[in-house]
Design an enzyme around this catalytic site. Sequence first.
Site, short mmCIF file in Angstrom:
data_model
loop_
_atom_site.label_atom_id
_atom_site.label_comp_id
_atom_site.label_asym_id
_atom_site.label_seq_id
_atom_site.Cartn_x
_atom_site.Cartn_y
_atom_site.Cartn_z
N GLY A 46 0.83 -1.20 0.00
CA GLY A 46 0.00 0.00 0.00
C GLY A 46 0.86 1.24 0.00
O GLY A 46 2.01 1.21 0.46
N GLN A 51 3.00 9.93 1.29
CA GLN A 51 4.34 9.35 1.35
C GLN A 51 5.22 9.74 0.18
O GLN A 51 6.43 9.61 0.23
CB GLN A 51 4.23 7.80 1.40
CG GLN A 51 3.60 7.29 2.68
CD GLN A 51 3.45 5.79 2.63
OE1 GLN A 51 2.47 5.28 2.11
NE2 GLN A 51 4.44 5.06 3.14
N CYS A 91 5.93 -0.23 7.23
CA CYS A 91 5.58 0.94 6.42
C CYS A 91 6.78 1.34 5.56
O CYS A 91 7.90 1.34 6.04
CB CYS A 91 5.20 2.09 7.35
SG CYS A 91 4.80 3.60 6.50
N LEU A 92 6.52 1.67 4.30
CA LEU A 92 7.61 2.05 3.40
C LEU A 92 8.29 3.34 3.87
O LEU A 92 9.43 3.60 3.51
CB LEU A 92 7.08 2.23 1.97
CG LEU A 92 6.59 0.96 1.28
CD1 LEU A 92 5.94 1.29 -0.05
CD2 LEU A 92 7.72 -0.04 1.10
N HIS A 133 -4.31 1.71 7.71
CA HIS A 133 -2.93 2.21 7.77
C HIS A 133 -2.74 3.35 6.75
O HIS A 133 -2.21 4.41 7.09
CB HIS A 133 -1.98 1.05 7.49
CG HIS A 133 -0.53 1.41 7.43
ND1 HIS A 133 0.41 0.94 8.32
CD2 HIS A 133 0.17 2.21 6.57
CE1 HIS A 133 1.60 1.44 8.01
NE2 HIS A 133 1.48 2.21 6.94
N GLU A 134 -3.19 3.13 5.52
CA GLU A 134 -3.00 4.15 4.47
C GLU A 134 -3.87 5.39 4.73
O GLU A 134 -3.45 6.51 4.47
CB GLU A 134 -3.32 3.57 3.08
CG GLU A 134 -2.48 2.36 2.67
CD GLU A 134 -0.99 2.52 2.85
OE1 GLU A 134 -0.48 3.65 2.79
OE2 GLU A 134 -0.32 1.50 3.08
N HIS A 137 -2.16 7.72 6.96
CA HIS A 137 -1.15 8.56 6.28
C HIS A 137 -1.78 9.86 5.78
O HIS A 137 -1.17 10.92 5.87
CB HIS A 137 -0.55 7.81 5.08
CG HIS A 137 0.57 6.89 5.43
ND1 HIS A 137 1.73 7.33 6.06
CD2 HIS A 137 0.75 5.57 5.22
CE1 HIS A 137 2.55 6.29 6.22
NE2 HIS A 137 1.97 5.22 5.72
#
Length: 172
Positions: A46, A51, A91-92, A133-134, A137
């Site tokens: 995701g 991000q 997480c990226l 989660h996204e 962000h």
Amino acid sequence: MAILDILHYPDKRLRTVAKPVEKVDDTIRKLVDDMFETMYTAPGIGLAATQVDVHLQVIVIDVSEDKNQPLCLINPKIIDEEGSESCDEGCLSVPDIYETVRRSEKVTIKALDQNGDEYTLQADEMLAVCIQHEMDHLKGKLFVDYLSPLKFQRIKKRMLKALREESRQAVS
Ligand code: NI
């Protein structure tokens, strides 16, 4: 398509609250394509526009094993949620850190796809976790915010050290 740079915690731009997309046009579709390429290349399951330093409510997700179920969420809203479960998350934007976070077990969302059409989706398991989660962000929130202050400080120290090493390498 292009691979976009992913911001890393503790970059303050990750705290920006994303604005709704007013019109799903070619610029947004290009962003969605680039975000998919960036996510698949990373690789991740995701990615939120926040991000990649674009502060619009755009998310791409693909939790399938074969990476053939791309899901685009524009202006997503949770309209129903139930239950709760704990799951290990990464997480990226926070590389190499995996921590347990408690979230709703099932969520129902409304969102627009890349054609600007509205759809409703009921999600559970990994997809439900990923959507929550996204969506965090987009609010400027990171999964490490859910951790105890002690764990949070430890992770922050590690990430700052990694950032310092990155910038040292960049000048040498
Ligand atoms: Ni993330």
